[in-house]
Design a protein around this motif. Structure first.
Motif, PDB file in Angstrom:
ATOM      1  N   LEU A  65      67.523 -61.509-106.348  1.00  0.00           N
ATOM      2  CA  LEU A  65      66.931 -61.814-105.045  1.00  0.00           C
ATOM      3  C   LEU A  65      67.399 -60.754-104.038  1.00  0.00           C
ATOM      4  CD1 LEU A  65      65.060 -63.966-103.882  1.00  0.00           C
ATOM      5  CD2 LEU A  65      67.068 -65.202-103.126  1.00  0.00           C
ATOM      6  N   PRO A  66      66.982 -59.504-104.255  1.00  0.00           N
ATOM      7  CA  PRO A  66      67.470 -58.419-103.394  1.00  0.00           C
ATOM      8  C   PRO A  66      66.868 -58.464-101.994  1.00  0.00           C
ATOM      9  CG  PRO A  66      65.801 -57.588-104.892  1.00  0.00           C
ATOM     10  CD  PRO A  66      66.057 -59.023-105.278  1.00  0.00           C
ATOM     11  N   LEU A  67      67.634 -58.014-101.026  1.00  0.00           N
ATOM     12  CA  LEU A  67      67.106 -57.816 -99.673  1.00  0.00           C
ATOM     13  C   LEU A  67      66.329 -56.506 -99.593  1.00  0.00           C
ATOM     14  CD1 LEU A  67      70.130 -58.805 -97.406  1.00  0.00           C
ATOM     15  CD2 LEU A  67      68.044 -60.102 -97.816  1.00  0.00           C
ATOM     16  N   ASP A  68      66.767 -55.519-100.353  1.00  0.00           N
ATOM     17  CA  ASP A  68      66.179 -54.189-100.314  1.00  0.00           C
ATOM     18  C   ASP A  68      65.968 -53.735-101.754  1.00  0.00           C
ATOM     19  OD1 ASP A  68      65.565 -51.491 -99.981  1.00  0.00           O
ATOM     20  OD2 ASP A  68      66.976 -51.251 -98.319  1.00  0.00           O
ATOM     21  N   ILE A  69      64.719 -53.443-102.127  1.00  0.00           N
ATOM     22  CA  ILE A  69      64.414 -53.094-103.520  1.00  0.00           C
ATOM     23  C   ILE A  69      64.536 -51.600-103.811  1.00  0.00           C
ATOM     24  CG2 ILE A  69      62.966 -55.116-103.905  1.00  0.00           C
ATOM     25  CD1 ILE A  69      60.522 -53.213-103.554  1.00  0.00           C
ATOM     26  N   ALA A  70      64.826 -50.807-102.795  1.00  0.00           N
ATOM     27  CA  ALA A  70      65.016 -49.368-103.030  1.00  0.00           C
ATOM     28  C   ALA A  70      66.193 -49.155-103.976  1.00  0.00           C
ATOM     29  CB  ALA A  70      65.262 -48.648-101.709  1.00  0.00           C
ATOM     30  N   ASN A  71      66.108 -48.115-104.752  1.00  0.00           N
ATOM     31  CA  ASN A  71      67.165 -47.827-105.715  1.00  0.00           C
ATOM     32  C   ASN A  71      68.057 -46.709-105.173  1.00  0.00           C
ATOM     33  OD1 ASN A  71      68.663 -48.093-108.000  1.00  0.00           O
ATOM     34  ND2 ASN A  71      67.291 -46.883-109.293  1.00  0.00           N
ATOM     35  N   ASN A  72      68.801 -47.042-104.105  1.00  0.00           N
ATOM     36  CA  ASN A  72      69.718 -46.069-103.518  1.00  0.00           C
ATOM     37  C   ASN A  72      70.983 -46.791-103.059  1.00  0.00           C
ATOM     38  OD1 ASN A  72      69.305 -47.087-100.795  1.00  0.00           O
ATOM     39  ND2 ASN A  72      67.356 -45.984-100.794  1.00  0.00           N
ATOM     40  N   ARG A  80      74.658 -56.430-102.119  1.00  0.00           N
ATOM     41  CA  ARG A  80      75.957 -57.022-102.477  1.00  0.00           C
ATOM     42  C   ARG A  80      76.409 -57.871-101.300  1.00  0.00           C
ATOM     43  NH1 ARG A  80      76.752 -51.539-104.282  1.00  0.00           N
ATOM     44  NH2 ARG A  80      77.815 -51.119-102.308  1.00  0.00           N
ATOM     45  N   ARG A  81      76.159 -59.164-101.378  1.00  0.00           N
ATOM     46  CA  ARG A  81      76.360 -60.023-100.215  1.00  0.00           C
ATOM     47  C   ARG A  81      76.560 -61.462-100.642  1.00  0.00           C
ATOM     48  NH1 ARG A  81      71.077 -59.887-101.456  1.00  0.00           N
ATOM     49  NH2 ARG A  81      69.805 -61.713-100.980  1.00  0.00           N
ATOM     50  N   ILE A  82      76.910 -62.264 -99.641  1.00  0.00           N
ATOM     51  CA  ILE A  82      76.853 -63.717 -99.790  1.00  0.00           C
ATOM     52  C   ILE A  82      75.914 -64.227 -98.706  1.00  0.00           C
ATOM     53  CG2 ILE A  82      79.154 -63.990-100.775  1.00  0.00           C
ATOM     54  CD1 ILE A  82      79.235 -65.336 -97.598  1.00  0.00           C
ATOM     55  N   GLU A  83      75.323 -65.362 -98.960  1.00  0.00           N
ATOM     56  CA  GLU A  83      74.532 -66.066 -97.958  1.00  0.00           C
ATOM     57  C   GLU A  83      75.073 -67.482 -97.870  1.00  0.00           C
ATOM     58  OE1 GLU A  83      70.325 -65.826 -98.602  1.00  0.00           O
ATOM     59  OE2 GLU A  83      70.361 -63.640 -98.740  1.00  0.00           O
ATOM     60  N   ILE A  84      75.211 -67.960 -96.664  1.00  0.00           N
ATOM     61  CA  ILE A  84      75.658 -69.337 -96.444  1.00  0.00           C
ATOM     62  C   ILE A  84      74.458 -70.109 -95.919  1.00  0.00           C
ATOM     63  CG2 ILE A  84      77.207 -70.841 -95.147  1.00  0.00           C
ATOM     64  CD1 ILE A  84      79.240 -68.549 -95.176  1.00  0.00           C
ATOM     65  N   ILE A  85      74.070 -71.138 -96.682  1.00  0.00           N
ATOM     66  CA  ILE A  85      72.893 -71.927 -96.371  1.00  0.00           C
ATOM     67  C   ILE A  85      73.345 -73.336 -96.014  1.00  0.00           C
ATOM     68  CG2 ILE A  85      70.705 -72.801 -97.278  1.00  0.00           C
ATOM     69  CD1 ILE A  85      70.923 -70.301 -99.253  1.00  0.00           C
ATOM     70  N   LEU A  86      73.021 -73.747 -94.814  1.00  0.00           N
ATOM     71  CA  LEU A  86      73.397 -75.076 -94.330  1.00  0.00           C
ATOM     72  C   LEU A  86      72.215 -76.015 -94.510  1.00  0.00           C
ATOM     73  CD1 LEU A  86      75.132 -73.935 -91.027  1.00  0.00           C
ATOM     74  CD2 LEU A  86      76.164 -74.264 -93.275  1.00  0.00           C
ATOM     75  N   THR A  87      72.479 -77.159 -95.129  1.00  0.00           N
ATOM     76  CA  THR A  87      71.411 -78.130 -95.351  1.00  0.00           C
ATOM     77  C   THR A  87      71.876 -79.511 -94.902  1.00  0.00           C
ATOM     78  OG1 THR A  87      72.147 -78.533 -97.626  1.00  0.00           O
ATOM     79  CG2 THR A  87      70.433 -76.891 -97.318  1.00  0.00           C
TER      80      THR A  87
END
Length: 98
Positions: A65-72, A80-87
């Motif tokens: 689930l990339p934010l950026d599909i460029a290969n650079n 390379r990240r974390i996401e915090i999802i509040l529900t």
């Protein structure tokens, strides 16, 4: 803030870039790496003793689930990240619907 809102569940998603991880030991691939990234944040959050561990969920999404599909290098850094999802805790709503 999170500890004071008991009606909110917290999902921590770990993500990686698209470079295959070829480690040894317990972390074998990008899936493992993304989950480890998420659990490391859970452990930081649990330093707050007022935060109920039952409200926390750690999940790994690997490189899928990339934010950026460029290969650079810039795209890989963004991915390379974390996401915090509040529900909201929907138990009360489900009880009302019964």
């Amino acid at each position: 803030v999170l500890a004071g809102n008991n009606d909110i569940d917290i999902l921590i998603e770990g993500h990686t870039d698209n470079v295959p991880y070829k480690g040894s030991g317990q972390i074998k691939d990008n899936w493992d790496l993304s989950v480890k990234r998420a659990t490391s944040i859970v452990k930081i959050l649990l330093q707050n003793k007022d935060l109920d561990p039952q409200r926390l969920i750690a999940a790994g999404r690997g490189e899928f689930l990339p934010l950026d599909i460029a290969n650079n290098s810039d795209a890989r850094r963004k991915n390379r990240r974390i996401e915090i999802i509040l529900t909201p805790n929907l138990n009360e709503l489900f009880d009302l619907l019964k």
